[in-house]
Design a protein around this motif. Structure first.
Motif, short mmCIF file in Angstrom:
data_model
loop_
_atom_site.label_atom_id
_atom_site.label_comp_id
_atom_site.label_asym_id
_atom_site.label_seq_id
_atom_site.Cartn_x
_atom_site.Cartn_y
_atom_site.Cartn_z
N UNK A 46 -86.18 107.69 -35.52
CA UNK A 46 -85.53 108.55 -36.51
C UNK A 46 -84.33 109.18 -35.86
N UNK A 47 -83.16 108.96 -36.44
CA UNK A 47 -81.91 109.45 -35.88
C UNK A 47 -81.29 110.45 -36.85
N UNK A 48 -81.20 111.68 -36.43
CA UNK A 48 -80.60 112.74 -37.25
C UNK A 48 -79.33 113.26 -36.59
N UNK A 49 -78.55 114.00 -37.37
CA UNK A 49 -77.31 114.60 -36.86
C UNK A 49 -76.48 113.57 -36.11
N UNK A 50 -76.30 112.43 -36.73
CA UNK A 50 -75.60 111.34 -36.06
C UNK A 50 -74.14 111.68 -35.82
N UNK A 51 -73.64 111.17 -34.70
CA UNK A 51 -72.27 111.40 -34.28
C UNK A 51 -71.55 110.06 -34.16
N UNK A 52 -70.23 110.06 -34.25
CA UNK A 52 -69.50 108.80 -34.08
C UNK A 52 -69.83 108.09 -32.76
N UNK A 53 -70.11 108.85 -31.72
CA UNK A 53 -70.44 108.23 -30.43
C UNK A 53 -71.81 107.58 -30.40
N UNK A 54 -72.58 107.73 -31.46
CA UNK A 54 -73.85 107.01 -31.58
C UNK A 54 -73.65 105.60 -32.10
N UNK A 55 -72.44 105.27 -32.50
CA UNK A 55 -72.15 103.93 -33.00
C UNK A 55 -72.41 102.89 -31.92
N UNK A 56 -73.22 101.90 -32.24
CA UNK A 56 -73.61 100.86 -31.27
C UNK A 56 -74.52 99.86 -31.96
N UNK A 57 -74.80 98.77 -31.27
CA UNK A 57 -75.90 97.90 -31.65
C UNK A 57 -77.15 98.44 -30.97
N UNK A 58 -78.18 98.66 -31.76
CA UNK A 58 -79.43 99.20 -31.25
C UNK A 58 -80.46 98.09 -31.12
N UNK A 59 -81.11 98.05 -29.97
CA UNK A 59 -82.11 97.04 -29.67
C UNK A 59 -83.45 97.72 -29.36
N UNK A 60 -84.53 97.07 -29.73
CA UNK A 60 -85.82 97.49 -29.21
C UNK A 60 -86.30 96.42 -28.24
N UNK A 61 -87.15 96.85 -27.33
CA UNK A 61 -87.64 95.95 -26.29
C UNK A 61 -89.04 96.37 -25.89
N UNK A 62 -89.78 95.45 -25.31
CA UNK A 62 -91.14 95.73 -24.85
C UNK A 62 -91.21 95.53 -23.34
N UNK A 63 -91.90 96.46 -22.69
CA UNK A 63 -92.05 96.38 -21.25
C UNK A 63 -93.44 96.79 -20.82
N UNK A 64 -93.77 96.60 -19.57
CA UNK A 64 -95.08 97.00 -19.05
C UNK A 64 -95.27 98.50 -19.10
N UNK A 65 -96.48 98.96 -18.88
CA UNK A 65 -96.87 100.30 -19.27
C UNK A 65 -96.15 101.42 -18.54
N UNK A 66 -95.48 101.17 -17.42
CA UNK A 66 -94.76 102.24 -16.73
C UNK A 66 -93.26 102.20 -16.97
N UNK A 67 -92.81 101.38 -17.90
CA UNK A 67 -91.37 101.25 -18.13
C UNK A 67 -90.78 102.58 -18.60
N UNK A 68 -89.50 102.76 -18.27
CA UNK A 68 -88.79 103.97 -18.67
C UNK A 68 -87.58 103.64 -19.51
N UNK A 69 -86.41 104.13 -19.12
CA UNK A 69 -85.21 103.96 -19.92
C UNK A 69 -84.20 103.02 -19.26
N UNK A 70 -84.65 102.20 -18.33
CA UNK A 70 -83.76 101.24 -17.70
C UNK A 70 -83.97 99.86 -18.31
N UNK A 71 -82.91 99.22 -18.79
CA UNK A 71 -83.07 97.91 -19.44
C UNK A 71 -83.77 96.87 -18.57
N UNK A 72 -83.57 96.93 -17.26
CA UNK A 72 -84.15 95.89 -16.39
C UNK A 72 -85.68 95.95 -16.36
N UNK A 73 -86.26 97.04 -16.84
CA UNK A 73 -87.71 97.17 -16.85
C UNK A 73 -88.35 96.41 -18.00
N UNK A 74 -87.57 95.91 -18.92
CA UNK A 74 -88.09 95.32 -20.15
C UNK A 74 -87.96 93.81 -20.17
#
Length: 123
Positions: free
Chosen positions: A82-110
């Motif tokens: 859920x994305x509220x109070x959107x700003x122009x800098x939020x403009x992007x292609x958004x992806x979801x990904x699945x990773x192992x149970x300790x994954x965080x916010x680094x793409x290489x973990x997924x």
């Protein structure tokens, strides 16, 4: 076959809201981390938020804290952003990904990625 399908992107005015969905098939969310990432042309993909199915822990990038909320519906095998109070800098292609149970916010973990959904914030 493991598959992730994002939906819910679109054009929204600054200050508006959108809810992105990530529908998973071929596996259950119970033992993984689902992350949301975004990317604009010419820039690296960045982590936005993730949710750990093991305990429901959620994590957010500083840039979206207080505005975005990640959640899951195990019955539907779907994760939402859920994305509220959107700003122009939020403009992007958004992806979801699945990773192992300790994954965080680094793409290489997924390991597996959806095809992405475009979010454009503009007046």
């Amino acid at each position: 076959q493991l598959q992730l399908v994002e939906s819910g992107g679109g054009l929204v005015q600054p200050g508006g809201s959108l809810r992105l969905s990530c529908a998973a098939s071929g596996f259950t969310l119970d033992y993984y981390v689902i992350g949301w990432f975004r990317q604009v042309p010419g820039k690296e993909r960045e982590g936005v938020s993730c949710i750990r199915s093991s305990d429901g822990s959620t994590y957010y990038a500083d840039s979206v804290k207080g505005r975005f909320t990640i959640s899951r519906d195990n019955a539907k095998n779907t994760v939402y952003l859920q994305m509220n109070s959107l700003k122009p800098e939020d403009t992007a292609v958004y992806y979801c990904a699945v990773g192992p149970y300790r994954s965080g916010l680094h793409p290489y973990e997924y390991d597996y990625w959806g095809q992405g959904t475009q979010v454009t914030v503009s007046s």
